[in-house]
Design an enzyme around this catalytic site. Structure first.
Site, PDB file in Angstrom:
ATOM      1  CD  GLN A   1       3.970  -9.619   5.317  1.00 12.20           C
ATOM      2  OE1 GLN A   1       3.910  -9.717   6.517  1.00 12.20           O
ATOM      3  NE2 GLN A   1       5.121  -9.527   4.682  1.00 12.20           N
TER       4      GLN A   1
ATOM      5  N   GLY B   1       6.169   1.604   3.419  1.00 12.21           N
ATOM      6  CA  GLY B   1       7.559   2.038   3.549  1.00 12.21           C
ATOM      7  C   GLY B   1       7.700   3.534   3.371  1.00 12.21           C
TER       8      GLY B   1
ATOM      9  NE  ARG C   1       4.995 -26.508  21.924  1.00 10.41           N
ATOM     10  CZ  ARG C   1       3.952 -27.074  22.516  1.00 10.41           C
ATOM     11  NH1 ARG C   1       3.629 -26.718  23.732  1.00 10.41           N
ATOM     12  NH2 ARG C   1       3.250 -27.988  21.900  1.00 10.41           N
TER      13      ARG C   1
ATOM     14  CD  GLU D   1      -1.332  -2.330   2.101  1.00 10.83           C
ATOM     15  OE1 GLU D   1      -0.107  -2.327   2.375  1.00 10.83           O
ATOM     16  OE2 GLU D   1      -2.090  -3.254   2.411  1.00 10.83           O
TER      17      GLU D   1
ATOM     18  N   GLY E   1       8.435  -6.012   1.125  1.00 12.39           N
ATOM     19  CA  GLY E   1       9.264  -5.214   0.232  1.00 12.39           C
ATOM     20  C   GLY E   1       8.790  -3.785   0.335  1.00 12.39           C
TER      21      GLY E   1
ATOM     22  CB  THR F   1       1.615 -13.694   5.209  1.00 18.16           C
ATOM     23  OG1 THR F   1       2.974 -14.051   5.454  1.00 18.16           O
ATOM     24  CG2 THR F   1       1.130 -12.718   6.277  1.00 18.16           C
TER      25      THR F   1
HETATM   26  P1  GDP Z   1       4.804  -1.324   0.955  1.00 16.34           P
HETATM   27  O1  GDP Z   1       5.104  -2.784   0.835  1.00 16.34           O
HETATM   28  O2  GDP Z   1       3.474  -1.070   1.579  1.00 16.34           O
HETATM   29  O3  GDP Z   1       5.900  -0.539   1.620  1.00 16.34           O
HETATM   30  O4  GDP Z   1       4.693  -0.780  -0.536  1.00 16.34           O
HETATM   31  P2  GDP Z   1       5.721  -1.090  -1.744  1.00 16.34           P
HETATM   32  O5  GDP Z   1       6.928  -0.264  -1.541  1.00 16.34           O
HETATM   33  O6  GDP Z   1       5.872  -2.540  -1.930  1.00 16.34           O
HETATM   34  O7  GDP Z   1       4.855  -0.594  -2.975  1.00 16.34           O
HETATM   35  C1  GDP Z   1       4.415   0.716  -3.093  1.00 16.34           C
HETATM   36  C2  GDP Z   1       5.031   1.310  -4.376  1.00 16.34           C
HETATM   37  O8  GDP Z   1       4.372   2.506  -4.697  1.00 16.34           O
HETATM   38  C3  GDP Z   1       6.490   1.677  -4.232  1.00 16.34           C
HETATM   39  O9  GDP Z   1       7.119   1.515  -5.470  1.00 16.34           O
HETATM   40  C4  GDP Z   1       6.445   3.155  -3.840  1.00 16.34           C
HETATM   41  O10 GDP Z   1       7.608   3.858  -4.230  1.00 16.34           O
HETATM   42  C5  GDP Z   1       5.262   3.615  -4.613  1.00 16.34           C
HETATM   43  N1  GDP Z   1       4.466   4.684  -3.986  1.00 16.34           N
HETATM   44  C6  GDP Z   1       4.233   4.922  -2.675  1.00 16.34           C
HETATM   45  N2  GDP Z   1       3.382   5.958  -2.524  1.00 16.34           N
HETATM   46  C7  GDP Z   1       3.083   6.382  -3.768  1.00 16.34           C
HETATM   47  C8  GDP Z   1       2.235   7.413  -4.278  1.00 16.34           C
HETATM   48  O11 GDP Z   1       1.561   8.132  -3.553  1.00 16.34           O
HETATM   49  N3  GDP Z   1       2.171   7.539  -5.635  1.00 16.34           N
HETATM   50  C9  GDP Z   1       2.867   6.739  -6.479  1.00 16.34           C
HETATM   51  N4  GDP Z   1       2.745   6.935  -7.780  1.00 16.34           N
HETATM   52  N5  GDP Z   1       3.672   5.760  -6.031  1.00 16.34           N
HETATM   53  C10 GDP Z   1       3.768   5.580  -4.692  1.00 16.34           C
HETATM   54  P1  IMO Z   2       4.648  -5.870   2.003  1.00 14.31           P
HETATM   55  O1  IMO Z   2       5.149  -5.683   3.410  1.00 14.31           O
HETATM   56  C1  IMO Z   2       2.198  -8.133  -0.782  1.00 14.31           C
HETATM   57  C2  IMO Z   2       1.772 -12.433  -0.034  1.00 14.31           C
HETATM   58  C3  IMO Z   2       2.395 -13.387  -1.025  1.00 14.31           C
HETATM   59  C4  IMO Z   2       1.424 -14.546  -0.923  1.00 14.31           C
HETATM   60  C5  IMO Z   2       1.077 -14.566   0.573  1.00 14.31           C
HETATM   61  C6  IMO Z   2       1.884 -15.555   1.388  1.00 14.31           C
HETATM   62  O2  IMO Z   2       5.620  -5.473   0.966  1.00 14.31           O
HETATM   63  O3  IMO Z   2       3.303  -5.255   1.837  1.00 14.31           O
HETATM   64  P2  IMO Z   2       4.400 -15.576   2.254  1.00 14.31           P
HETATM   65  O4  IMO Z   2       5.686 -15.557   1.508  1.00 14.31           O
HETATM   66  O5  IMO Z   2       4.230 -14.455   3.222  1.00 14.31           O
HETATM   67  O6  IMO Z   2       4.119 -16.906   2.899  1.00 14.31           O
HETATM   68  O7  IMO Z   2       3.279 -15.394   1.101  1.00 14.31           O
HETATM   69  O8  IMO Z   2       1.323 -13.258   1.032  1.00 14.31           O
HETATM   70  N1  IMO Z   2       2.700 -11.429   0.540  1.00 14.31           N
HETATM   71  C7  IMO Z   2       2.696 -10.127   0.210  1.00 14.31           C
HETATM   72  N2  IMO Z   2       1.971  -9.457  -0.713  1.00 14.31           N
HETATM   73  N3  IMO Z   2       3.052  -7.469   0.023  1.00 14.31           N
HETATM   74  C8  IMO Z   2       3.764  -8.125   0.954  1.00 14.31           C
HETATM   75  O9  IMO Z   2       4.531  -7.470   1.858  1.00 14.31           O
HETATM   76  C9  IMO Z   2       3.635  -9.521   1.054  1.00 14.31           C
HETATM   77  N4  IMO Z   2       4.189 -10.465   1.837  1.00 14.31           N
HETATM   78  C10 IMO Z   2       3.603 -11.616   1.521  1.00 14.31           C
HETATM   79  O10 IMO Z   2       2.424 -12.831  -2.312  1.00 14.31           O
HETATM   80  O11 IMO Z   2       0.240 -14.242  -1.613  1.00 14.31           O
HETATM   81 MG    MG Z   3       5.694  -4.156  -0.590  1.00 15.87          MG
END
Ligand code: GDP
Ligand code: IMO
Ligand code: MG
Length: 434
Positions: A228, A22, A148, A19, A45, A243
């Site tokens: 997540q 990060g 455990r 969402e 990620g 997850t």
């Molecule tokens: P996280 O897992 O919730 O931290 O999100 P991710 O980093 O995996 O994915 C969010 C992606 O959207 C990343 O590539 C960010 O750089 C990007 N992002 C975050 N906020 C915004 C926004 O407001 N607009 C756009 N266009 N990209 C954003």
């Molecule tokens: P962030 O923190 C999106 C998803 C995987 C899979 C399910 C189970 O970046 O938002 P796992 O490896 O955890 O056992 O996989 O959860 N998943 C995520 N999807 N963002 C993540 O993390 C995820 N971490 C796990 O794609 O569907």
């Molecule tokens: Mg992510």
């Protein structure tokens, strides 16, 4: 509150992850005294963009980039080799990481190569019924924790006494591996690998509950960083396509060693549309050119696995449910700019299931797969919101969209994000001043 009178903030994802947690944690981190990861592992990620530099974090708390004390809590499952690789990568980008600004809970369970093996073997065997995991060994590591049999960070200081634990762990895994026609665990090789990595991990290891207690006593603000999202929560998510940890705000306390009152302001991170990576139900998924366009505009490719994320319209039913389950105080609405230029935008306001209207997402997997979204359509906006830093910079129709979202999810908007860049953020209500 936990009696310390300074607000903490807990950031959690309110959809299926990615969402923009990060980015928001990084933005808030300069005003926090500690950033704590409390669940998940390197399946996460989190992408941070600061000027010309992009940081991709999986295991390290996003506070590490601002130099804020960053803590991996006991609720995380820790892959020591992934940790080392990530620290080296970040140091290569000029980030300072030492035992001054980084700590790992010594009661964290470890992800071992045998967990990654099992994750892969199970997914392959499941064929089209696979979960679509990140392949990082997350599920098997949590199973061993609850069973455990886990090896934990503190065990790395006592490897000479590991035999009885290894017996238990290997008895379990060897039986499972035999079922997949795999050789037993090579115990000597595993011990050698652990001996080699132990000093690296141990330099950061400590009882972090104690460090956090000290920090709180000094009146410091703690920022909890969820990974997540609520719909991937092992209890509340789209089970079994979830997850293996609790991703809801309630997990922050148990996963770090602070009391339940310490979560403070719960900031739900909400994307202005919906994405999901991996298998499982997704009512508003769009397998058409609109979905394609959302994916292209939003660069929706996984940070960890590079997989294409599935895309669809905003689902207000799901987010309302996530906000309720997680006690969300306010949301950060992210990626609003991705909707720029759409002639019409749609919001899912309810579902149809077997001729009945539903105002919530049912628990059973078959029902979750069968619900049909009911949409409300709004005019889009042709102006750009990208880079907007105040309400005044937003087109009227975009403001209407934000207002409709907050009305439908019954939760106020605290922040709006309009680009990946740290500073392209609109502050509506400061989460640190609750
Ligand atoms: P996280 O897992 O919730 O931290 O999100 P991710 O980093 O995996 O994915 C969010 C992606 O959207 C990343 O590539 C960010 O750089 C990007 N992002 C975050 N906020 C915004 C926004 O407001 N607009 C756009 N266009 N990209 C954003
Ligand atoms: P962030 O923190 C999106 C998803 C995987 C899979 C399910 C189970 O970046 O938002 P796992 O490896 O955890 O056992 O996989 O959860 N998943 C995520 N999807 N963002 C993540 O993390 C995820 N971490 C796990 O794609 O569907
Ligand atoms: Mg992510």
């Amino acid at each position: 509150m936990d009696g310390c009178h300074v607000a903490n903030v807990t950031v959690i994802g309110a959809q299926w992850g990615d969402e923009g947690k990060g980015k928001i944690v990084d933005w808030l981190a300069s005003r926090a005294d500690a950033v704590v990861r409390f669940q998940g592992g390197h399946n996460a990620g989190h992408t941070l963009v600061v000027g010309d530099t992009t940081y991709k974090l999986s295991l390290l708390p996003s506070g590490i980039v601002t130099g804020t004390l960053s803590i991996i809590g006991n609720g995380v499952v820790l892959d020591p080799w992934a940790l080392k690789a990530e620290i080296e990568k970040l140091e290569g980008q000029g980030v300072t990481i030492s035992d001054d600004n980084f700590a790992i809970a010594d009661n964290c369970p470890l992800i071992l190569p045998l967990h990654r093996d099992l994750d892969g073997l199970r997914e392959t065997a499941a064929g089209s019924g696979k979960i679509g995991t990140t392949g990082r060994g997350i599920g098997p590591a949590y199973e061993d924790k609850v069973g455990r049999r886990a090896i934990r960070v503190c065990d790395l200081a006592h490897l000479d006494a590991l035999e009885p634990q290894l017996d238990r762990l290997c008895a379990h895994h060897d039986a499972l591996r035999a079922g997949f026609d795999q050789p037993p665990v090579d115990r000597e090789a595993l011990l050698d690998e652990l001996r080699e990595i132990a000093p690296f991990v141990l330099q950061y290891a400590q009882p972090v509950w104690k460090r956090l207690k000290k920090v709180r006593k000094a009146g410091a603000r703690v920022l909890f960083e969820g990974a997540q999202g609520v719909l991937l929560d092992v209890d509340h998510g789209t089970y079994p396509f979830v997850t293996s940890s609790n991703t809801v705000s309630g997990a922050a306390a148990a996963g770090s060693g602070l009391g339940p009152g310490s979560t403070g302001f719960v900031l739900g991170i909400v994307k202005a549309y919906t994405t999901r990576v991996g298998s499982g139900p997704f009512p508003t998924e769009l397998n058409d050119e609109v979905g394609q366009r959302l994916g292209e505009n939003g660069h929706e490719f996984g940070t960890v696995t590079g997989r294409k994320r599935r895309c669809g319209w905003f689902d207000a039913v799901l987010v309302r449910q996530s906000c309720a389950i997680s006690g969300v105080t306010g949301i950060a609405l992210t990626k609003l700019d991705v909707l720029d230029g759409f002639e019409k935008v749609k919001i899912c306001t309810g579902y149809r299931l077997n001729g009945k209207i539903m105002d919530y997402f049912p628990s059973h997997a078959a029902d979750q797969a069968a619900v049909e979204p009911i949409y409300e359509e709004m005019d889009g906006w042709q102006e750009t919101t990208a880079g907007a830093r105040s309400w005044a910079d937003l087109p009227a129709q975009a403001i209407k969209y934000v207002q409709r979202v907050q009305e439908l999810i019954e939760t106020p908007v605290a922040l709006i994000s309009t680009s990946p860049e740290r500073e392209d953020t609109i502050l509506v209500r400061d989460p640190f001043v609750d």
